[in-house]
Design an enzyme around this catalytic site. Structure first.
Site, mmCIF file in Angstrom:
data_model
loop_
_atom_site.group_PDB
_atom_site.id
_atom_site.type_symbol
_atom_site.label_atom_id
_atom_site.label_comp_id
_atom_site.label_asym_id
_atom_site.label_seq_id
_atom_site.Cartn_x
_atom_site.Cartn_y
_atom_site.Cartn_z
ATOM 1 N N SER A 193 3.452 -6.193 -4.969
ATOM 2 C CA SER A 193 2.688 -5.271 -4.130
ATOM 3 C C SER A 193 3.529 -4.585 -3.068
ATOM 4 O O SER A 193 3.063 -3.633 -2.434
ATOM 5 C CB SER A 193 1.519 -5.999 -3.457
ATOM 6 O OG SER A 193 1.992 -6.975 -2.544
ATOM 7 N N LYS A 214 2.059 -7.809 3.917
ATOM 8 C CA LYS A 214 1.662 -6.402 3.837
ATOM 9 C C LYS A 214 2.097 -5.672 5.104
ATOM 10 O O LYS A 214 2.437 -6.281 6.111
ATOM 11 C CB LYS A 214 0.146 -6.263 3.675
ATOM 12 C CG LYS A 214 -0.415 -6.818 2.379
ATOM 13 C CD LYS A 214 0.008 -5.997 1.189
ATOM 14 C CE LYS A 214 -0.639 -6.511 -0.099
ATOM 15 N NZ LYS A 214 -0.132 -7.828 -0.502
#
Length: 236
Positions: free
Chosen positions: A157, A195
């Site tokens: 990701s 993230k």
């Protein structure tokens, strides 16, 4: 006999391999040697390869192996330690046998910090509860002031930020971070994820660096920051 530019490029590649364990890109080589185009770099590398100083490793991007160095580089000025023992172990055997590489490795052994490695980021567990805990040696220059730990990345990701599956991330433990920072976030006291932090009013957005994934938005009471990314290690 090497030309001045061949000699300069060879030492530059050697330095970058010692610092990062990764060959510099053609653009980085071009800028380092102040050349106008990458074609000049291609010619220099071909010349070094023909003379037996380097070898291109097949099926791997940006993969060059130093086979030998000019005799003038056998007694370099002292340089800062920049190799972890893991990076030294992963270096090509031919490079490790050179006097220059031996000096780097010897200094590296005395200039590292041991950090807890909490394994791969696991859904359902906060960082402190991860069972697969070990210790890993990190070069001192990757660790600043404060408390740090390491995490192994799981998934893709964050690939557009240069963070790949299996990479070891160095995390500065903290509970606050500026927007735009890559953080370790604990969501709903259950899921741990790496993230980029974005603040949208009172909400918190956890933004991936992969177009295949969507940004997730949460209320401020659902996300706890457990650290921010400060360094990265990669094995090849």
């Amino acid at each position: 006999m090497l030309t001045p530019k061949q000699h300069e490029l060879l030492l530059y590649i050697h330095q970058r391999l010692a610092e990062t364990g990764v060959s510099p890109s053609f653009d980085e080589m071009r800028e380092a040697l102040d050349l106008r185009s990458k074609s000049g770099i291609h010619r220099l590398i071909t010349g070094l390869e023909e003379r037996g100083f380097i070898r291109r490793l097949p099926h791997r991007a940006r993969a060059l192996e130093i086979l030998r160095l000019p005799e003038a580089a056998a007694n370099p000025q002292p340089a800062p330690s920049i190799l972890s023992p893991e990076a030294a172990a992963a270096m090509p055997v031919t490079l490790m046998r050179s006097p220059v590489a031996t000096a780097f490795i010897a200094r590296a052994a005395a200039n590292h910090t041991s950090l807890p490695l909490y394994g791969r980021i696991a859904a359902g567990l906060p960082i402190e509860a991860t069972r697969d805990t070990a210790m890993i040696d990190i070069p001192n220059h990757l660790v600043g002031k404060g408390d740090h730990y390491a995490l192994e990345v799981a998934g893709d990701s964050m690939i557009e930020a240069g963070i790949l599956d299996g990479d070891i991330t160095i995390i500065h433990r903290c509970d606050t971070a500026e927007t735009g920072t890559i953080i370790v976030a604990l969501v709903d006291d259950q899921e741990v994820t790496l993230k980029r932090l974005r603040r949208k009013g009172a909400s918190i957005a956890l933004e991936p660096a992969n177009k295949a994934y969507e940004t997730r938005i949460f209320g401020p009471d659902r996300v706890r920051i457990q650290g921010k990314l400060v360094g990265l290690l990669r094995r090849y």
